[in-house]
Design an enzyme around this catalytic site. Structure first.
Site, PDB file in Angstrom:
ATOM      1  N   HIS A 194      -8.998  16.900   2.924  1.00 33.10           N
ATOM      2  CA  HIS A 194      -7.971  15.872   3.020  1.00 33.10           C
ATOM      3  C   HIS A 194      -6.632  16.556   3.276  1.00 33.10           C
ATOM      4  CE1 HIS A 194     -11.065  13.404   1.331  1.00 33.10           C
ATOM      5  NE2 HIS A 194     -10.277  12.398   1.000  1.00 33.10           N
ATOM      6  N   GLU A 197      -2.136  12.896   4.505  1.00 33.42           N
ATOM      7  CA  GLU A 197      -2.123  11.498   4.058  1.00 33.42           C
ATOM      8  C   GLU A 197      -0.785  11.289   3.361  1.00 33.42           C
ATOM      9  OE1 GLU A 197      -4.597   8.438   1.107  1.00 33.42           O
ATOM     10  OE2 GLU A 197      -4.763  10.594   0.842  1.00 33.42           O
ATOM     11  N   ASP A 275     -13.137   5.149   3.101  1.00 37.42           N
ATOM     12  CA  ASP A 275     -12.522   5.915   2.013  1.00 37.42           C
ATOM     13  C   ASP A 275     -13.079   5.504   0.650  1.00 37.42           C
ATOM     14  OD1 ASP A 275     -10.884   7.809   0.862  1.00 37.42           O
ATOM     15  OD2 ASP A 275      -8.999   6.802   1.301  1.00 37.42           O
ATOM     16  N   ASP A 276     -12.406   4.562  -0.031  1.00 34.95           N
ATOM     17  CA  ASP A 276     -12.820   4.059  -1.343  1.00 34.95           C
ATOM     18  C   ASP A 276     -12.846   2.536  -1.272  1.00 34.95           C
ATOM     19  OD1 ASP A 276     -12.634   6.611  -3.207  1.00 34.95           O
ATOM     20  OD2 ASP A 276     -10.850   6.626  -1.929  1.00 34.95           O
TER      21      ASP A 276
END
Length: 339
Positions: A194, A197, A275-276
Site C-alpha cells: 500500500h 493513499e 478493499d474493505d
C-alpha cells in the site's frame, strides 16, 4: 449499464478478507465465541461506519476482527465473500490477510491460514473462482515484528503467493520495511505494498525502489509527481485502486473527483477493487457501478479496467489469455469496440 456490469468478468486484486466482515456475521461470530461487542445491535454498528480518515476505520476494523478465533470463523468469513463474488461475476481473487491482527490475540497462524485457504479451495471447486493469497505485514508495527511474523509463516510459505504491506501509512514509510521485504524476495515471494493513499507520492517511489514491489496498492497520489506518472505509464506497474474506499476515507471528497479514469486515459495500468467492502459500502460490482454513476465511465473503459486486472494478476499466461477472451467476448456481445 447495470446489466453490462453484472455480466462483465471481473478480477479482484486488492481485498482484505477481514474487511469483508459484515455486521450480521460479526454479531453471529461474537455470540458463537462469547466475544462481547461495544454496540447493542447491527444497526448501531452500521451507524459507526462514518470515518474521518484511515485511522478511524482501522480502529473499528481491528475491534471487529476480535470475533475471529477459530478456523471455522475464518472459513465462514471467506465463504461469505466468495458468495458475493459469484453474484458480482468475480472470476479470480488475490486477497490479503493480516496474521498479526490475529496472532497478537493468541490465534495461531495455522488457524487463520487454514480457514481462509479451505474456503478458497472450496470456492474454486464450487464456483470456479481461482485465487492467490497474500500475507500482509502491519506497517504501524515494527519491522522486527514483521520479521517475527515471517518466521512464523516459514513452514507455510509454499501455501502463500506473495507478501504485502498495509495499515496506517502516516509515519510508516515503505522504507521502514526494506530489510524484511528484501528477505521475502530472497525467499521467492512476490511483494506488493500500500502506498500513495494517505501517504505522499514519495511513498510510491519508496515501494518501487526500496521494496521492489510488483504492484502498488492504491497509488492514487501518483498524480503529485509528473516523473512518477510517466514511470508508471511507461512500465505499466499496476495500481490496485479502490474507488468507494477512497471516498469513504476522504481521500476524495466525492466520486466525481476521483482520478482513476484520468489515470486510465494516461496509460497507467489501473484496476478496480473493493478493499474493505463491508465497511466502505460496496463489493466489486458496486465499485464498477460507482464509476459509471459518479464518473460517467463508459462500457469500454470498464472493460479496459477489467483487462488491466488480468494483466496485473498473478495468473498463468494461459489463464490470462482465457480471461482476456472472455472479457472481449462480453464487450463484443454488447457492441463495445476494444482496440
Amino acid at each position: 449499464m447495470e446489466h453490462f456490469i453484472t455480466g462483465l468478468p471481473k478480477l479482484e486484486l486488492h481485498l482484505h478478507i477481514e474487511g469483508t466482515l459484515e455486521p450480521e456475521l460479526m454479531f453471529a461470530l461474537g455470540q458463537r465465541n462469547g466475544v462481547a461487542l461495544p454496540w447493542p445491535d447491527v444497526d448501531s454498528l452500521r451507524a459507526a461506519y462514518e470515518f474521518d480518515g484511515l485511522q478511524s476505520f482501522l480502529d473499528l476494523y481491528y475491534l471487529g476482527a476480535s470475533v475471529l478465533i477459530h478456523e471455522q470463523d475464518f472459513f465462514d468469513l471467506t465463504w461469505a465473500y466468495l458468495e458475493r463474488c459469484v453474484a458480482d461475476h468475480v472470476v479470480h481473487v488475490e486477497i490479503f490477510f493480516d496474521p498479526q491482527t490475529h496472532t497478537a490475540r493468541g490465534v495461531p497462524f495455522a488457524t487463520v491460514l487454514g480457514g481462509i485457504e479451505r474456503a478458497l479451495q472450496a470456492g474454486e471447486a464450487a464456483f470456479g473462482i481461482s485465487w492467490r493469497l497474500i500475507m500482509s505485514f502491519l506497517r504501524h508495527l515494527s519491522e522486527e515484528a514483521a520479521f517475527a511474523t515471517l518466521a512464523e509463516a516459514t513452514p507455510y510459505l509454499a501455501r502463500l503467493h506473495g507478501v504485502g504491506l498495509d495499515s496506517g501509512e502516516q509515519g510508516n514509510p515503505p522504507s521502514k520495511f526494506a530489510r524484511v521485504f528484501a528477505r521475502c524476495r530472497e525467499l521467492g515471494l512476490p511483494v506488493v505494498a500500500h502506498a500513495g493513499e494517505e501517504g505522499p507520492a514519495d511513498y510510491i517511489w519508496q515501494a518501487i525502489r526500496e521494496l521492489g514491489v510488483q504492484r502498488i496498492d492504491h497509488g492514487v497520489r501518483c498524480v503529485e509527481d509528473p516523473a512518477l506518472l510517466s514511470y508508471l505509464a511507461d512500465t505499466r506497474l499496476p495500481l490496485t485502486v479502490c474507488p468507494l474506499s477512497n471516498v469513504r476515507l476522504r481521500v476524495f471528497d466525492q466520486m466525481a473527483h476521483h482520478n482513476v479514469l484520468r489515470l486510465l486515459e494516461q496509460g497507467l495500468c489501473v484496476t478496480v477493487n473493493s478493499d474493505d467492502p463491508a465497511y466502505f459500502g460496496g463489493y466489486l460490482g458496486a465499485n464498477f457501478q460507482a464509476l459509471a454513476d459518479g464518473l460517467g465511465a463508459s462500457q469500454e473503459q470498464l472493460c479496459r479496467l477489467s483487462l488491466n486486472a488480468v494483466e496485473a494478476s498473478w495468473l498463468s499466461l494461459a489463464d490470462k489469455v482465457r480471461l482476456t477472451r472472455d472479457i472481449r467476448l462480453h464487450a463484443a456481445l454488447h457492441g463495445v469496440s476494444l482496440h
